[in-house]
Design a protein around this motif. Sequence first.
Motif, PDB file in Angstrom:
ATOM      1  N   ASN A 120      36.622  44.894  76.709  1.00  0.00           N
ATOM      2  CA  ASN A 120      36.158  45.162  78.072  1.00  0.00           C
ATOM      3  C   ASN A 120      36.328  46.648  78.384  1.00  0.00           C
ATOM      4  OD1 ASN A 120      35.684  45.353  80.835  1.00  0.00           O
ATOM      5  ND2 ASN A 120      36.708  43.406  81.299  1.00  0.00           N
ATOM      6  N   PRO A 121      35.266  47.400  78.650  1.00  0.00           N
ATOM      7  CA  PRO A 121      35.405  48.846  78.879  1.00  0.00           C
ATOM      8  C   PRO A 121      36.165  49.177  80.165  1.00  0.00           C
ATOM      9  CG  PRO A 121      33.162  48.115  79.357  1.00  0.00           C
ATOM     10  CD  PRO A 121      33.863  46.954  78.729  1.00  0.00           C
ATOM     11  N   LEU A 122      36.358  48.204  81.046  1.00  0.00           N
ATOM     12  CA  LEU A 122      37.107  48.453  82.277  1.00  0.00           C
ATOM     13  C   LEU A 122      38.620  48.464  82.052  1.00  0.00           C
ATOM     14  CD1 LEU A 122      35.071  46.219  84.775  1.00  0.00           C
ATOM     15  CD2 LEU A 122      34.843  48.688  84.347  1.00  0.00           C
ATOM     16  N   LEU A 123      39.066  47.950  80.900  1.00  0.00           N
ATOM     17  CA  LEU A 123      40.486  47.918  80.582  1.00  0.00           C
ATOM     18  C   LEU A 123      40.877  49.156  79.788  1.00  0.00           C
ATOM     19  CD1 LEU A 123      40.876  44.164  79.574  1.00  0.00           C
ATOM     20  CD2 LEU A 123      41.335  45.229  81.797  1.00  0.00           C
ATOM     21  N   VAL A 124      42.118  49.563  79.946  1.00  0.00           N
ATOM     22  CA  VAL A 124      42.629  50.769  79.297  1.00  0.00           C
ATOM     23  C   VAL A 124      43.319  50.393  77.983  1.00  0.00           C
ATOM     24  CG1 VAL A 124      44.163  52.759  79.512  1.00  0.00           C
ATOM     25  CG2 VAL A 124      42.943  51.891  81.523  1.00  0.00           C
ATOM     26  N   GLY A 125      43.025  51.132  76.923  1.00  0.00           N
ATOM     27  CA  GLY A 125      43.684  50.906  75.645  1.00  0.00           C
ATOM     28  C   GLY A 125      45.131  51.380  75.665  1.00  0.00           C
ATOM     29  N   ARG A 126      45.903  50.829  74.757  1.00  0.00           N
ATOM     30  CA  ARG A 126      47.315  51.191  74.640  1.00  0.00           C
ATOM     31  C   ARG A 126      47.640  51.502  73.184  1.00  0.00           C
ATOM     32  NH1 ARG A 126      50.860  49.324  78.655  1.00  0.00           N
ATOM     33  NH2 ARG A 126      49.809  49.367  80.680  1.00  0.00           N
ATOM     34  N   VAL A 127      48.677  52.321  72.991  1.00  0.00           N
ATOM     35  CA  VAL A 127      49.168  52.637  71.658  1.00  0.00           C
ATOM     36  C   VAL A 127      50.681  52.463  71.651  1.00  0.00           C
ATOM     37  CG1 VAL A 127      49.442  54.388  69.870  1.00  0.00           C
ATOM     38  CG2 VAL A 127      47.295  54.245  71.139  1.00  0.00           C
ATOM     39  N   LEU A 128      51.164  51.636  70.728  1.00  0.00           N
ATOM     40  CA  LEU A 128      52.600  51.474  70.512  1.00  0.00           C
ATOM     41  C   LEU A 128      52.982  52.290  69.287  1.00  0.00           C
ATOM     42  CD1 LEU A 128      55.379  50.016  70.919  1.00  0.00           C
ATOM     43  CD2 LEU A 128      54.505  48.249  69.384  1.00  0.00           C
ATOM     44  N   ASP A 129      53.896  53.230  69.467  1.00  0.00           N
ATOM     45  CA  ASP A 129      54.329  54.093  68.366  1.00  0.00           C
ATOM     46  C   ASP A 129      55.846  54.049  68.309  1.00  0.00           C
ATOM     47  OD1 ASP A 129      54.578  55.914  66.352  1.00  0.00           O
ATOM     48  OD2 ASP A 129      53.381  57.480  67.304  1.00  0.00           O
ATOM     49  N   GLU A 130      56.385  53.292  67.353  1.00  0.00           N
ATOM     50  CA  GLU A 130      57.824  53.099  67.225  1.00  0.00           C
ATOM     51  C   GLU A 130      58.283  53.587  65.855  1.00  0.00           C
ATOM     52  OE1 GLU A 130      60.235  51.879  69.238  1.00  0.00           O
ATOM     53  OE2 GLU A 130      58.903  51.585  70.934  1.00  0.00           O
ATOM     54  N   GLY A 131      59.372  54.314  65.834  1.00  0.00           N
ATOM     55  CA  GLY A 131      59.959  54.747  64.580  1.00  0.00           C
ATOM     56  C   GLY A 131      61.451  54.880  64.702  1.00  0.00           C
ATOM     57  N   ARG A 132      62.169  54.336  63.732  1.00  0.00           N
ATOM     58  CA  ARG A 132      63.622  54.422  63.795  1.00  0.00           C
ATOM     59  C   ARG A 132      64.214  54.169  62.421  1.00  0.00           C
ATOM     60  NH1 ARG A 132      68.161  51.428  67.470  1.00  0.00           N
ATOM     61  NH2 ARG A 132      69.900  52.341  66.368  1.00  0.00           N
ATOM     62  N   SER A 133      65.411  54.729  62.208  1.00  0.00           N
ATOM     63  CA  SER A 133      66.179  54.493  60.991  1.00  0.00           C
ATOM     64  C   SER A 133      67.408  53.663  61.322  1.00  0.00           C
ATOM     65  CB  SER A 133      66.606  55.824  60.351  1.00  0.00           C
ATOM     66  OG  SER A 133      65.481  56.582  59.968  1.00  0.00           O
ATOM     67  N   PHE A 134      67.772  52.787  60.394  1.00  0.00           N
ATOM     68  CA  PHE A 134      68.918  51.899  60.559  1.00  0.00           C
ATOM     69  C   PHE A 134      69.807  52.018  59.320  1.00  0.00           C
ATOM     70  CE2 PHE A 134      65.219  50.186  62.624  1.00  0.00           C
ATOM     71  CZ  PHE A 134      65.656  49.735  63.860  1.00  0.00           C
ATOM     72  N   THR A 135      71.095  52.247  59.523  1.00  0.00           N
ATOM     73  CA  THR A 135      72.048  52.345  58.420  1.00  0.00           C
ATOM     74  C   THR A 135      73.161  51.332  58.626  1.00  0.00           C
ATOM     75  OG1 THR A 135      71.574  54.706  58.135  1.00  0.00           O
ATOM     76  CG2 THR A 135      73.580  53.855  57.124  1.00  0.00           C
ATOM     77  N   ASP A 136      73.381  50.499  57.620  1.00  0.00           N
ATOM     78  CA  ASP A 136      74.385  49.429  57.678  1.00  0.00           C
ATOM     79  C   ASP A 136      75.414  49.593  56.569  1.00  0.00           C
ATOM     80  OD1 ASP A 136      73.018  48.277  59.747  1.00  0.00           O
ATOM     81  OD2 ASP A 136      72.418  46.474  58.657  1.00  0.00           O
ATOM     82  N   LEU A 137      76.590  49.023  56.808  1.00  0.00           N
ATOM     83  CA  LEU A 137      77.571  48.809  55.752  1.00  0.00           C
ATOM     84  C   LEU A 137      77.223  47.505  55.043  1.00  0.00           C
ATOM     85  CD1 LEU A 137      80.283  49.382  54.280  1.00  0.00           C
ATOM     86  CD2 LEU A 137      81.403  48.080  56.101  1.00  0.00           C
ATOM     87  N   MET A 138      77.139  47.552  53.730  1.00  0.00           N
ATOM     88  CA  MET A 138      76.707  46.394  52.933  1.00  0.00           C
ATOM     89  C   MET A 138      77.855  45.895  52.060  1.00  0.00           C
ATOM     90  SD  MET A 138      73.539  46.190  50.193  1.00  0.00           S
ATOM     91  CE  MET A 138      74.223  47.520  49.172  1.00  0.00           C
ATOM     92  N   LEU A 139      78.083  44.584  52.066  1.00  0.00           N
ATOM     93  CA  LEU A 139      79.072  43.925  51.220  1.00  0.00           C
ATOM     94  C   LEU A 139      78.406  42.755  50.516  1.00  0.00           C
ATOM     95  CD1 LEU A 139      82.105  43.764  53.697  1.00  0.00           C
ATOM     96  CD2 LEU A 139      81.778  45.404  51.835  1.00  0.00           C
ATOM     97  N   GLY A 140      78.740  42.560  49.236  1.00  0.00           N
ATOM     98  CA  GLY A 140      78.115  41.458  48.532  1.00  0.00           C
ATOM     99  C   GLY A 140      78.778  41.157  47.202  1.00  0.00           C
ATOM    100  N   ALA A 141      78.173  40.221  46.494  1.00  0.00           N
ATOM    101  CA  ALA A 141      78.686  39.806  45.193  1.00  0.00           C
ATOM    102  C   ALA A 141      77.519  39.345  44.334  1.00  0.00           C
ATOM    103  CB  ALA A 141      79.709  38.683  45.342  1.00  0.00           C
ATOM    104  N   ARG A 142      77.715  39.389  43.036  1.00  0.00           N
ATOM    105  CA  ARG A 142      76.740  38.844  42.104  1.00  0.00           C
ATOM    106  C   ARG A 142      77.472  38.234  40.918  1.00  0.00           C
ATOM    107  NH1 ARG A 142      73.975  44.559  39.993  1.00  0.00           N
ATOM    108  NH2 ARG A 142      75.839  45.411  38.974  1.00  0.00           N
ATOM    109  N   TYR A 143      76.859  37.230  40.326  1.00  0.00           N
ATOM    110  CA  TYR A 143      77.467  36.541  39.180  1.00  0.00           C
ATOM    111  C   TYR A 143      76.425  36.458  38.077  1.00  0.00           C
ATOM    112  CZ  TYR A 143      80.594  33.456  36.639  1.00  0.00           C
ATOM    113  OH  TYR A 143      81.453  32.935  35.702  1.00  0.00           O
ATOM    114  N   THR A 144      76.836  36.838  36.865  1.00  0.00           N
ATOM    115  CA  THR A 144      75.933  36.859  35.722  1.00  0.00           C
ATOM    116  C   THR A 144      76.408  35.876  34.657  1.00  0.00           C
ATOM    117  OG1 THR A 144      75.339  39.180  36.104  1.00  0.00           O
ATOM    118  CG2 THR A 144      74.904  38.291  33.909  1.00  0.00           C
ATOM    119  N   TRP A 145      75.482  35.021  34.228  1.00  0.00           N
ATOM    120  CA  TRP A 145      75.740  34.106  33.119  1.00  0.00           C
ATOM    121  C   TRP A 145      75.050  34.640  31.869  1.00  0.00           C
ATOM    122  CZ3 TRP A 145      74.455  32.481  37.998  1.00  0.00           C
ATOM    123  CH2 TRP A 145      75.345  31.623  38.649  1.00  0.00           C
ATOM    124  N   ALA A 146      75.774  34.726  30.757  1.00  0.00           N
ATOM    125  CA  ALA A 146      75.185  35.085  29.462  1.00  0.00           C
ATOM    126  C   ALA A 146      74.742  33.790  28.793  1.00  0.00           C
ATOM    127  CB  ALA A 146      76.193  35.832  28.607  1.00  0.00           C
TER     128      ALA A 146
END
Length: 216
Positions: A120-146
């Motif tokens: 509809n040309p009577l409506l106004v367009g919009r632009v969403l422009d989002e940018g951000r960085s996120f840094t976390d502390l990571m904890l985990g485990a892994r198990y390997t079978w031979a």
Amino acid sequence: MIEPYAWAATIGTDLQTRSPPIEGEGELRFPDILDKLDGVFQLRVEGQGDRAGLFADFTYMGISSDRTGRVAETSTDLDMRLFEAASTWRTGSARGQGLELFAGVRHIDVDLKVGFDPVNPLLVGRVLDEGRSFTDLMLGARYTWALSDRWGLTLRGDGSLGDTEGTWNAGLTAHYRTGGGAWLFGYRHLQADLETDNAQAEVAMSGPTIGYGFRF
């Protein structure tokens, strides 16, 4: 070990914004993503000693798409960079098998731009422009079978918390040793809850992985 690899991930999103107010869910399956990729790069590096080790994992993915609806035309550009780095500690004495614990950081960098062009040309367009960085502390485990002289299987699980509202990751990888390295293939799921001043998003990536690790 240096391992270039491919993660054929399906991407699911649940997005809510405040200005302009947007709420919606979406899913891009990997065959559809191939048509929308602007670029992709994935690399993993790991070094191991007798008990301790280090690893780093980097993923870049750029996606753009245009969509025409009954109300508006929508254009979306998404650039995402995922970086993980951690130190590992093997609880047993046998290298390449058993339980390993790891701790480190997970960094997620997201740039999202969404344009709305109403029919509809009577409506106004919009632009969403989002940018951000996120840094976390990571904890985990892994198990390997031979499983044999050449075959092995690794199960990994981890979680992280910090700038994100919580991120968790799980994967199962089979490896087949060759003379110069190993083939690695499996399945990985990662889910992140992200929040900015203007938006909340839940992003999930799931799919098979395949790569070759060059050993030195």
